[in-house]
Write an enzyme that holds these catalytic residues in place. Structure first.
Site, PDB file in Angstrom:
ATOM      1  N   LEU A  28     -15.646 124.700  -2.215  1.00 27.49           N
ATOM      2  CA  LEU A  28     -15.858 124.827  -0.773  1.00 27.49           C
ATOM      3  C   LEU A  28     -14.677 125.469  -0.042  1.00 27.49           C
ATOM      4  O   LEU A  28     -14.899 126.247   0.894  1.00 27.49           O
ATOM      5  CB  LEU A  28     -16.177 123.456  -0.180  1.00 27.49           C
ATOM      6  N   ILE A  41     -14.963 129.090   0.628  1.00 30.27           N
ATOM      7  CA  ILE A  41     -15.796 129.489   1.757  1.00 30.27           C
ATOM      8  C   ILE A  41     -15.078 129.239   3.079  1.00 30.27           C
ATOM      9  O   ILE A  41     -15.168 130.042   4.004  1.00 30.27           O
ATOM     10  CB  ILE A  41     -17.131 128.706   1.738  1.00 30.27           C
ATOM     11  N   GLU A  42     -14.378 128.129   3.149  1.00 32.70           N
ATOM     12  CA  GLU A  42     -13.743 127.728   4.410  1.00 32.70           C
ATOM     13  C   GLU A  42     -12.513 128.560   4.747  1.00 32.70           C
ATOM     14  O   GLU A  42     -12.343 129.009   5.875  1.00 32.70           O
ATOM     15  CB  GLU A  42     -13.357 126.238   4.343  1.00 32.70           C
ATOM     16  N   SER A  43     -11.626 128.730   3.786  1.00 34.81           N
ATOM     17  CA  SER A  43     -10.317 129.313   4.104  1.00 34.81           C
ATOM     18  C   SER A  43      -9.792 130.261   3.041  1.00 34.81           C
ATOM     19  O   SER A  43      -8.646 130.700   3.149  1.00 34.81           O
ATOM     20  CB  SER A  43      -9.297 128.177   4.279  1.00 34.81           C
ATOM     21  N   TYR A  80     -23.932 129.412   5.242  1.00 41.62           N
ATOM     22  CA  TYR A  80     -22.883 128.553   4.686  1.00 41.62           C
ATOM     23  C   TYR A  80     -23.187 128.114   3.253  1.00 41.62           C
ATOM     24  O   TYR A  80     -22.394 128.351   2.333  1.00 41.62           O
ATOM     25  CB  TYR A  80     -22.704 127.333   5.597  1.00 41.62           C
TER      26      TYR A  80
END
Length: 543
Positions: free
Chosen positions: A145, A148-150, A253
């Site tokens: 994850l 995807i986030e950072s 997402y």
């Protein structure tokens, strides 16, 4: 003789008992023993069976049918080859099949350099994340994850002020015990933010019972997802992730995560080569017993400063406070090096900086003088905006003198904050006197002291001004409002404004004097008096 006869009789009975255990009827009864009573390879079952009589199989051997062979679970004994293999073994989430997934697969696959940078950056953190996921029995897909986030950048900050690898908003970070003060921001902390993110994801899964909906809520908010589900229920529509109406960012997402999962599962299919990440912890935790400069910490650990900051990104000041940051992360092989060098260090203080709580509201110049710094350095180190006063109770980072032996206390380290208020500057202005205006009436109108008005105009306290006379007054000019500080809002441009008091006939005429200009405000608000530029020495423009 009797003794010998007794021994012989006991031996005969023993042999007879052994023979009975190998007989046909006994073997058939043992085969019907419930599975819960059969010996197991470890676990609770082995403990319960150990108290019962042992059961031995008997009778002829029979082959296992194909259906029986497929029904048996087989545990592999080979350890994971690397972290990618370990992550693949822990996949538990249902796969999402959609055009958006295929679109994201192509997007990532067409950017091998981006995948390379992203996966290499994750080398420092992913072992710890997978360990935590396995300990909680959570799907290892969630270890992907942060891609995807950072892009696995712990220093990442979004336009909405979300920070860290897991992109926590300030309020959500506070809800999950991520401290945010002038010394550190735990939203960037590798261990603390991972703990908070997994806590949050577990909470969301408990709410929705579906990992795709939990991920949507992580991105969009649990309230938004709950309302979208309720709306579909009212309309008699399905309530899966793919069926809900949601913003485009949230719609993409889970497909993004699914695309990364597919690439990790089979990199060859996407012509992608994943860098080797060993199945071994990258860092270990070291207890900090004294306040310590960040640069000295990196030096004692024998690592580059940027590598130290990559493992300890929560610290955004040049000093680590032991009372607030009791542990630091260091590369596995450098932890022992740091401890040995720390114990042997004898070249002065461990910390050249400390925290100072401002006793009363003061200017930056006064604070700089008292702390022994230049005003420029104090502003830069503590991020103090221009034309602001430092409010009483604020905490500043200042040089630590040689006489200071005590480290910063836990109270200051945990609750240190920095607050400002606009600096008020008095500027010389002239206003036209109205009918029957006097020193006293001018002073009342502008909330000034009568003796000051008299002194500025070289007149007596009971002096009355002629109508139209230019009266000299010094009026306060405020900087940007305190609410703007740190809010991201740009201060208003143009000349500084001074609010004029409304009411009474002729007040507007009295303030409309040479060298001033009235700026009309919307109805119900005070008029503002703005001083225009005049000849002579130029006045520094307020920004």
């Amino acid at each position: 003789m009797k003794l010998i006869a007794a021994v012989c009789l006991a031996g005969s009975l023993l042999l007879a008992g052994c023979a009975s255990t190998t007989s046909g009827p006994s073997s058939s009864s043992s085969s019907s023993t419930p599975a819960s009573q059969q010996p197991t390879a470890g676990g609770a079952g082995s403990k319960t069976s150990s108290s019962a009589a042992p059961v031995y199989p008997g009778g002829p051997l029979t082959p296992i049918t194909s259906s029986e062979a497929h029904s048996q679970s087989v545990v592999t004994l080979a350890p994971p080859a690397d972290m990618w293999d370990r992550i693949r073994r822990g996949f538990k989430m249902p796969n999402l099949q959609s055009d958006l997934v295929r679109d994201r697969e192509q997007w990532y696959a067409s950017r091998p350099d981006y995948i390379q940078r992203m996966t290499e950056r994750s080398n420092k953190y992913i072992f710890h994340i997978v360990e935590e996921l396995e300990r909680r029995n959570m799907p290892t897909e969630l270890a992907l994850l942060p891609y995807i986030e950072s892009a696995f950048n712990p220093q990442a900050i979004s336009s909405a002020r979300a920070a860290g690898m897991w992109q926590f908003m300030p309020a959500t970070g506070t809800d999950f015990d991520l401290k945010q003060n002038i010394f550190r921001d735990d939203r960037r902390d590798v261990v603390a933010s991972t703990r908070a993110a997994l806590d949050y994801l577990q909470k969301l899964y408990g709410m929705f019972g579906d990992w795709q909906l939990a991920l949507a809520a992580y991105n969009w908010g649990e309230g938004s997802v709950s309302r979208a589900i309720a709306k579909n229920q009212r309309l008699g529509l399905p309530t899966t992730y793919s069926d809900l109406s949601m913003p485009a960012e949230t719609r993409l997402y889970v497909p993004k995560l699914q695309a990364v999962k597919n690439i990790v599962a089979n990199p060859q299919a996407f012509n992608t080569e994943l860098p080797l990440i060993a199945n071994h912890p990258y860092f270990q935790t070291v207890t900090l017993t004294r306040d310590l400069d960040v640069e000295l910490a990196a030096k004692l650990a024998d690592i580059r400063l940027e590598d130290f900051r990559a493992l300890n990104p929560a610290a955004h000041k040049p000093v680590l406070l032991a009372a607030g940051t009791p542990q630091i992360l260091l590369p596995w092989d450098n932890a022992a090096v740091f401890q040995r060098n720390f114990d042997a260090y004898s070249q002065g203080q461990y910390a050249s900086w400390t925290a100072w709580v401002v006793p009363n509201t003061m200017t930056v110049a006064d604070a700089a003088q008292r702390s022994g710094m230049s005003e420029t350095d104090l502003r830069a180190l503590n991020s103090i905006p221009p034309r602001m006063l430092i409010k009483a109770g604020s905490t500043l980072i200042v040089p630590r003198g040689a006489r200071v032996k005590e480290d910063v206390t836990a109270l200051v380290a945990d609750s240190g904050h920095l607050s400002f208020q606009p600096e008020i500057v008095n500027r010389r202005t002239t206003v036209k006197a109205g009918r029957n205006d006097s020193v006293a009436s001018i002073a009342r109108r502008y909330k000034l002291k009568p003796d000051s008005v008299a002194e500025w105009n070289d007149v007596n306290l009971n002096h009355s001004f002629k109508r139209g006379y230019s009266v000299v007054v010094y009026l306060p000019v405020r900087a940007a409002p305190a609410a703007r500080v740190g809010s991201g809002a740009a201060p208003a441009r143009g000349h500084a404004a001074v609010a004029g008091k409304r009411g009474g006939g002729g007040t507007a005429k009295a303030v409309a004097a040479r060298g001033t200009n009235i700026v009309k405000s919307p109805a119900g608000k005070q008029q503002q008096v703005v001083r225009e530029k005049r000849g002579g020495t130029p006045v520094k423009k307020k920004r």
